[in-house]
Motif scaffolding. Sequence first.
Motif, short mmCIF file in Angstrom:
data_model
loop_
_atom_site.label_atom_id
_atom_site.label_comp_id
_atom_site.label_asym_id
_atom_site.label_seq_id
_atom_site.Cartn_x
_atom_site.Cartn_y
_atom_site.Cartn_z
N ASP A 8 18.94 45.98 59.72
CA ASP A 8 19.81 46.46 58.65
C ASP A 8 21.27 46.13 58.94
O ASP A 8 22.02 45.73 58.06
N HIS A 127 22.04 39.11 49.63
CA HIS A 127 21.13 40.06 50.28
C HIS A 127 21.31 40.17 51.79
O HIS A 127 20.70 41.05 52.41
N ARG A 137 21.34 42.77 56.98
CA ARG A 137 21.76 43.14 55.62
C ARG A 137 23.29 43.25 55.57
O ARG A 137 23.92 42.93 54.57
N HIS A 138 23.85 43.73 56.68
CA HIS A 138 25.30 43.86 56.78
C HIS A 138 25.73 43.44 58.18
O HIS A 138 24.96 43.58 59.14
N THR A 254 37.17 43.51 54.50
CA THR A 254 35.82 43.18 54.08
C THR A 254 35.77 41.80 53.44
O THR A 254 36.74 41.36 52.80
N ARG A 257 29.44 41.08 52.63
CA ARG A 257 28.68 42.03 53.45
C ARG A 257 29.20 42.11 54.88
O ARG A 257 28.54 42.70 55.73
N HIS A 289 30.12 53.31 54.63
CA HIS A 289 30.48 52.56 53.43
C HIS A 289 29.93 51.13 53.46
O HIS A 289 30.56 50.20 52.95
N LEU A 290 28.74 50.95 54.02
CA LEU A 290 28.17 49.61 54.10
C LEU A 290 28.02 48.96 52.73
O LEU A 290 28.22 47.75 52.58
N ASP A 291 27.65 49.73 51.73
CA ASP A 291 27.44 49.19 50.39
C ASP A 291 28.62 49.44 49.46
O ASP A 291 28.49 49.32 48.24
N ASP A 292 29.76 49.78 50.04
CA ASP A 292 30.94 50.12 49.23
C ASP A 292 32.19 49.54 49.89
O ASP A 292 32.96 50.25 50.53
#
Length: 346
Positions: A8, A127, A137-138, A254, A257, A289-292
């Motif tokens: 992940d 992805h 993923r990140h 950032t 990803r 905040h991986l997806d933000d």
Amino acid sequence: MPGDVDADVLVVGGGPVGLAAAIEARLAGLSVLVLEPRPGPVDKACGEGLMPGALDALARLGVDPEGHVLAGIAYVGGSRRVEHRFAGGVGRGVRRTVLHAALAQRALELGVERVPGRATSVRQDAHGVVVGGLRGRHVLACDGLHSTVRRLVGLDQPARRAHGGDRRRFGMRRHFRVAPWGDLVEVHWASHAEAYVTPVSDGLVGVAVLGGARTGLDDTIAELPELAERLAGAQPDGSVRGAGPLRQQSRARTAGRVLLVGDASGYVDALTGEGLRVGFAQAAAAVAHLDDPSGYERAWTRATRDYRVLTSGLVAAATSPARGAILPAAAALPRVFGAIVERLAR
């Protein structure tokens, strides 16, 4: 591993902040791989003083490294000395290799795996991200002052040199086998540099010197009679280690990803000793905040604001004709000095 990824979260850089980020991710229930070429505890030039806030962050991660109690900060120069003892708990002087080993052991306990390798390219899609042959993923880029990932994703921003000369700052550190003579981090102010004395065990102190490119550790100590007397006859423990230029900047934190964490995200100076506390706070914010990405940018700004503002101001004074007024001002305004120390220590 679900999907088309190896983990992940892929952490690039297995130093203290990288390991803290890996631990944060595991505590959040995520799978983690750390890409790091060096196998064991890695030494580096740093002051080695953990402020109370940094100790609290480590305790939350389940890490409690051995060291020497630090009760506060003292500024020393000539006949002047001003000190402030922390109001909300103590800090700890911890040798860098001891801290690294404690974080590595905790990461191992939680199932974090280190994969030997370096970041030579970064490829990402909607992805995932591929770095060093691994796909996550990140990606959390925790690869230090001169971050390769920061450069590869286009976030590097070379620091501008100040008008009127090269004011870049560099750091050096060496340990000496001598019993600590107190429980404070002492900052000795020389004409051109600062020497930071941090007790890290009952028989060992670290001396870090910050200054310009031509600053020498031995020359700086020789300019400080009180410190030179304390260290007279003390045997060095290890070689002199250096780092710099210290000031590093990034265009953003950032890129898709990829999130920059710790020194890789930007660094002002080691003058206030806040690098690890701020780095640990960034690690927690990044995992949350991986997806933000925009949320991480905001959290990064909040976590680093005091450090950036106060350290930038102090470095500006330290590299200007006003340098000689810093210690007299601290002595004349002890409450202000104490308030600044408390703000940075939490």
